[in-house]
Design a protein around this motif. Sequence first.
Motif, PDB file in Angstrom:
ATOM      1  N   PRO A 100       0.819  -1.221   0.000  1.00  0.00           N
ATOM      2  CA  PRO A 100       0.000   0.000   0.000  1.00  0.00           C
ATOM      3  C   PRO A 100       0.852   1.269   0.000  1.00  0.00           C
ATOM      4  O   PRO A 100       0.555   2.221  -0.736  1.00  0.00           O
ATOM      5  CB  PRO A 100      -0.825  -0.143   1.288  1.00  0.00           C
ATOM      6  CG  PRO A 100      -0.962  -1.611   1.471  1.00  0.00           C
ATOM      7  CD  PRO A 100       0.372  -2.177   1.048  1.00  0.00           C
ATOM      8  N   GLN A 101       1.921   1.286   0.792  1.00  0.00           N
ATOM      9  CA  GLN A 101       2.797   2.454   0.822  1.00  0.00           C
ATOM     10  C   GLN A 101       3.560   2.592  -0.494  1.00  0.00           C
ATOM     11  O   GLN A 101       3.738   3.697  -1.004  1.00  0.00           O
ATOM     12  CB  GLN A 101       3.783   2.342   1.984  1.00  0.00           C
ATOM     13  CG  GLN A 101       4.694   3.563   2.120  1.00  0.00           C
ATOM     14  CD  GLN A 101       5.608   3.465   3.321  1.00  0.00           C
ATOM     15  OE1 GLN A 101       5.413   2.639   4.211  1.00  0.00           O
ATOM     16  NE2 GLN A 101       6.611   4.324   3.361  1.00  0.00           N
ATOM     17  N   VAL A 102       3.989   1.456  -1.043  1.00  0.00           N
ATOM     18  CA  VAL A 102       4.698   1.477  -2.324  1.00  0.00           C
ATOM     19  C   VAL A 102       3.798   2.050  -3.410  1.00  0.00           C
ATOM     20  O   VAL A 102       4.197   2.926  -4.183  1.00  0.00           O
ATOM     21  CB  VAL A 102       5.176   0.058  -2.702  1.00  0.00           C
ATOM     22  CG1 VAL A 102       5.669   0.012  -4.141  1.00  0.00           C
ATOM     23  CG2 VAL A 102       6.274  -0.403  -1.749  1.00  0.00           C
ATOM     24  N   LEU A 103       2.559   1.581  -3.472  1.00  0.00           N
ATOM     25  CA  LEU A 103       1.622   2.043  -4.498  1.00  0.00           C
ATOM     26  C   LEU A 103       1.314   3.529  -4.344  1.00  0.00           C
ATOM     27  O   LEU A 103       1.200   4.258  -5.331  1.00  0.00           O
ATOM     28  CB  LEU A 103       0.333   1.221  -4.434  1.00  0.00           C
ATOM     29  CG  LEU A 103       0.464  -0.258  -4.807  1.00  0.00           C
ATOM     30  CD1 LEU A 103      -0.823  -1.006  -4.484  1.00  0.00           C
ATOM     31  CD2 LEU A 103       0.816  -0.423  -6.273  1.00  0.00           C
ATOM     32  N   GLN A 104       1.194   3.981  -3.112  1.00  0.00           N
ATOM     33  CA  GLN A 104       0.906   5.393  -2.872  1.00  0.00           C
ATOM     34  C   GLN A 104       2.075   6.265  -3.309  1.00  0.00           C
ATOM     35  O   GLN A 104       1.891   7.305  -3.958  1.00  0.00           O
ATOM     36  CB  GLN A 104       0.614   5.623  -1.386  1.00  0.00           C
ATOM     37  CG  GLN A 104       0.250   7.065  -1.054  1.00  0.00           C
ATOM     38  CD  GLN A 104      -0.088   7.245   0.412  1.00  0.00           C
ATOM     39  OE1 GLN A 104       0.071   6.341   1.224  1.00  0.00           O
ATOM     40  NE2 GLN A 104      -0.565   8.424   0.776  1.00  0.00           N
ATOM     41  N   CYS A 105       3.301   5.841  -2.983  1.00  0.00           N
ATOM     42  CA  CYS A 105       4.487   6.630  -3.335  1.00  0.00           C
ATOM     43  C   CYS A 105       4.742   6.615  -4.839  1.00  0.00           C
ATOM     44  O   CYS A 105       5.195   7.609  -5.415  1.00  0.00           O
ATOM     45  CB  CYS A 105       5.708   6.095  -2.599  1.00  0.00           C
ATOM     46  SG  CYS A 105       5.647   6.323  -0.808  1.00  0.00           S
ATOM     47  N   MET A 106       4.460   5.489  -5.482  1.00  0.00           N
ATOM     48  CA  MET A 106       4.783   5.343  -6.896  1.00  0.00           C
ATOM     49  C   MET A 106       3.725   5.923  -7.819  1.00  0.00           C
ATOM     50  O   MET A 106       3.964   6.122  -9.003  1.00  0.00           O
ATOM     51  CB  MET A 106       5.005   3.861  -7.228  1.00  0.00           C
ATOM     52  CG  MET A 106       6.264   3.291  -6.602  1.00  0.00           C
ATOM     53  SD  MET A 106       6.497   1.540  -7.019  1.00  0.00           S
ATOM     54  CE  MET A 106       8.146   1.255  -6.387  1.00  0.00           C
ATOM     55  N   GLU A 107       2.551   6.202  -7.283  1.00  0.00           N
ATOM     56  CA  GLU A 107       1.488   6.837  -8.052  1.00  0.00           C
ATOM     57  C   GLU A 107       1.202   6.086  -9.358  1.00  0.00           C
ATOM     58  O   GLU A 107       1.082   6.677 -10.432  1.00  0.00           O
ATOM     59  CB  GLU A 107       1.848   8.295  -8.359  1.00  0.00           C
ATOM     60  CG  GLU A 107       2.052   9.133  -7.111  1.00  0.00           C
ATOM     61  CD  GLU A 107       2.436  10.557  -7.417  1.00  0.00           C
ATOM     62  OE1 GLU A 107       2.691  10.868  -8.601  1.00  0.00           O
ATOM     63  OE2 GLU A 107       2.496  11.378  -6.483  1.00  0.00           O
ATOM     64  N   VAL A 108       1.106   4.772  -9.261  1.00  0.00           N
ATOM     65  CA  VAL A 108       0.847   3.932 -10.429  1.00  0.00           C
ATOM     66  C   VAL A 108      -0.625   3.549 -10.446  1.00  0.00           C
ATOM     67  O   VAL A 108      -1.156   3.045  -9.460  1.00  0.00           O
ATOM     68  CB  VAL A 108       1.724   2.664 -10.413  1.00  0.00           C
ATOM     69  CG1 VAL A 108       1.456   1.827 -11.653  1.00  0.00           C
ATOM     70  CG2 VAL A 108       3.196   3.037 -10.334  1.00  0.00           C
ATOM     71  N   ARG A 109      -1.297   3.779 -11.574  1.00  0.00           N
ATOM     72  CA  ARG A 109      -2.702   3.429 -11.705  1.00  0.00           C
ATOM     73  C   ARG A 109      -2.861   2.069 -12.380  1.00  0.00           C
ATOM     74  O   ARG A 109      -2.188   1.789 -13.358  1.00  0.00           O
ATOM     75  CB  ARG A 109      -3.422   4.496 -12.529  1.00  0.00           C
ATOM     76  CG  ARG A 109      -3.421   5.884 -11.896  1.00  0.00           C
ATOM     77  CD  ARG A 109      -4.149   6.882 -12.770  1.00  0.00           C
ATOM     78  NE  ARG A 109      -4.176   8.214 -12.157  1.00  0.00           N
ATOM     79  CZ  ARG A 109      -4.724   9.284 -12.724  1.00  0.00           C
ATOM     80  NH1 ARG A 109      -5.313   9.165 -13.910  1.00  0.00           N
ATOM     81  NH2 ARG A 109      -4.699  10.446 -12.112  1.00  0.00           N
ATOM     82  N   SER A 110      -3.750   1.250 -11.839  1.00  0.00           N
ATOM     83  CA  SER A 110      -4.006  -0.094 -12.380  1.00  0.00           C
ATOM     84  C   SER A 110      -2.694  -0.808 -12.698  1.00  0.00           C
ATOM     85  O   SER A 110      -2.444  -1.208 -13.841  1.00  0.00           O
ATOM     86  CB  SER A 110      -4.872  -0.003 -13.641  1.00  0.00           C
ATOM     87  OG  SER A 110      -6.097   0.613 -13.359  1.00  0.00           O
ATOM     88  N   PRO A 111      -1.835  -0.971 -11.697  1.00  0.00           N
ATOM     89  CA  PRO A 111      -0.488  -1.458 -11.984  1.00  0.00           C
ATOM     90  C   PRO A 111      -0.414  -2.949 -12.285  1.00  0.00           C
ATOM     91  O   PRO A 111      -1.201  -3.755 -11.780  1.00  0.00           O
ATOM     92  CB  PRO A 111       0.261  -1.157 -10.685  1.00  0.00           C
ATOM     93  CG  PRO A 111      -0.807  -1.240  -9.630  1.00  0.00           C
ATOM     94  CD  PRO A 111      -2.041  -0.696 -10.279  1.00  0.00           C
ATOM     95  N   TYR A 112       0.536  -3.273 -13.127  1.00  0.00           N
ATOM     96  CA  TYR A 112       1.013  -4.641 -13.255  1.00  0.00           C
ATOM     97  C   TYR A 112       2.220  -4.782 -12.338  1.00  0.00           C
ATOM     98  O   TYR A 112       2.929  -3.800 -12.076  1.00  0.00           O
ATOM     99  CB  TYR A 112       1.444  -4.947 -14.682  1.00  0.00           C
ATOM    100  CG  TYR A 112       0.310  -5.154 -15.662  1.00  0.00           C
ATOM    101  CD1 TYR A 112      -0.319  -6.391 -15.780  1.00  0.00           C
ATOM    102  CD2 TYR A 112      -0.109  -4.113 -16.486  1.00  0.00           C
ATOM    103  CE1 TYR A 112      -1.349  -6.583 -16.683  1.00  0.00           C
ATOM    104  CE2 TYR A 112      -1.141  -4.294 -17.401  1.00  0.00           C
ATOM    105  CZ  TYR A 112      -1.754  -5.534 -17.493  1.00  0.00           C
ATOM    106  OH  TYR A 112      -2.774  -5.722 -18.391  1.00  0.00           O
ATOM    107  N   VAL A 113       2.455  -5.983 -11.871  1.00  0.00           N
ATOM    108  CA  VAL A 113       3.662  -6.251 -11.096  1.00  0.00           C
ATOM    109  C   VAL A 113       4.417  -7.400 -11.736  1.00  0.00           C
ATOM    110  O   VAL A 113       3.820  -8.311 -12.322  1.00  0.00           O
ATOM    111  CB  VAL A 113       3.349  -6.576  -9.620  1.00  0.00           C
ATOM    112  CG1 VAL A 113       2.800  -5.361  -8.898  1.00  0.00           C
ATOM    113  CG2 VAL A 113       2.405  -7.759  -9.491  1.00  0.00           C
ATOM    114  N   VAL A 114       5.733  -7.320 -11.634  1.00  0.00           N
ATOM    115  CA  VAL A 114       6.605  -8.362 -12.158  1.00  0.00           C
ATOM    116  C   VAL A 114       7.433  -8.909 -11.009  1.00  0.00           C
ATOM    117  O   VAL A 114       8.129  -8.155 -10.315  1.00  0.00           O
ATOM    118  CB  VAL A 114       7.551  -7.812 -13.245  1.00  0.00           C
ATOM    119  CG1 VAL A 114       8.596  -8.860 -13.617  1.00  0.00           C
ATOM    120  CG2 VAL A 114       6.765  -7.391 -14.476  1.00  0.00           C
TER     121      VAL A 114
END
Length: 212
Positions: A100-114
């Motif tokens: 959750p903190q990573v997503l908030q800081c990275m400001e990525v919408r509908s992200p894919y993860v690898v």
Amino acid sequence: MALRLNFAENHENHTMHFWKNVIFMDETMLRLHPDDSRKRVRRQKGTRLEPQNVVPSYKYGGKGVMYWGSMSWEGLGLLIEINDPLRGVGYAQLLAQNMPQVLQCMEVRSPYVVDDKCSVHKTNDVNKAKQELGVRDLEFPTYSPDLNIIESLWAKWKDQIRGRAPRTLEDLKRMALEEWANISLDYIRNLYRSIPNRIEAVTGSRGSHTKY
């Protein structure tokens, strides 16, 4: 090779707009002894990518520290020290606590993860955690560090730490955090910009090794 080629062909037309919504994450072991450094060898001209001249990658134990990290177009995510053997439940908890903190800081919408195809990353607990976080897996082919740009990040990070010659685990941990913070945004974005070239190289090699 067939899976690598198939992946490259399926993604060769993606623009940077697509890749900017991809988060790369992985674990790595940072070691005190020299085996953690890059190896330099002499090979005949034109043979560097032949299978017999490529060193395989293995995950194994030793004196050091295991870390989990992530990266996006917007920069680096958290660097998390892993103290216990990583299993599916533990990895799911790691994601739930830190993403959750990573997503908030990275400001990525509908992200894919690898992440790699380690069995720990593919358990039902992990899949459930990813669904609850709203992230989707971008299925990368196995044994493809040339496509996974976080492998280049790990290599640079370890080289920087190795250059400072840590003597104790405490030194290693302190330098790990310091050098993680020293990775520039320009370097990260250049790695992202290299993805189309990496995919083109895999297509050109018909799924074999590439210079990346």
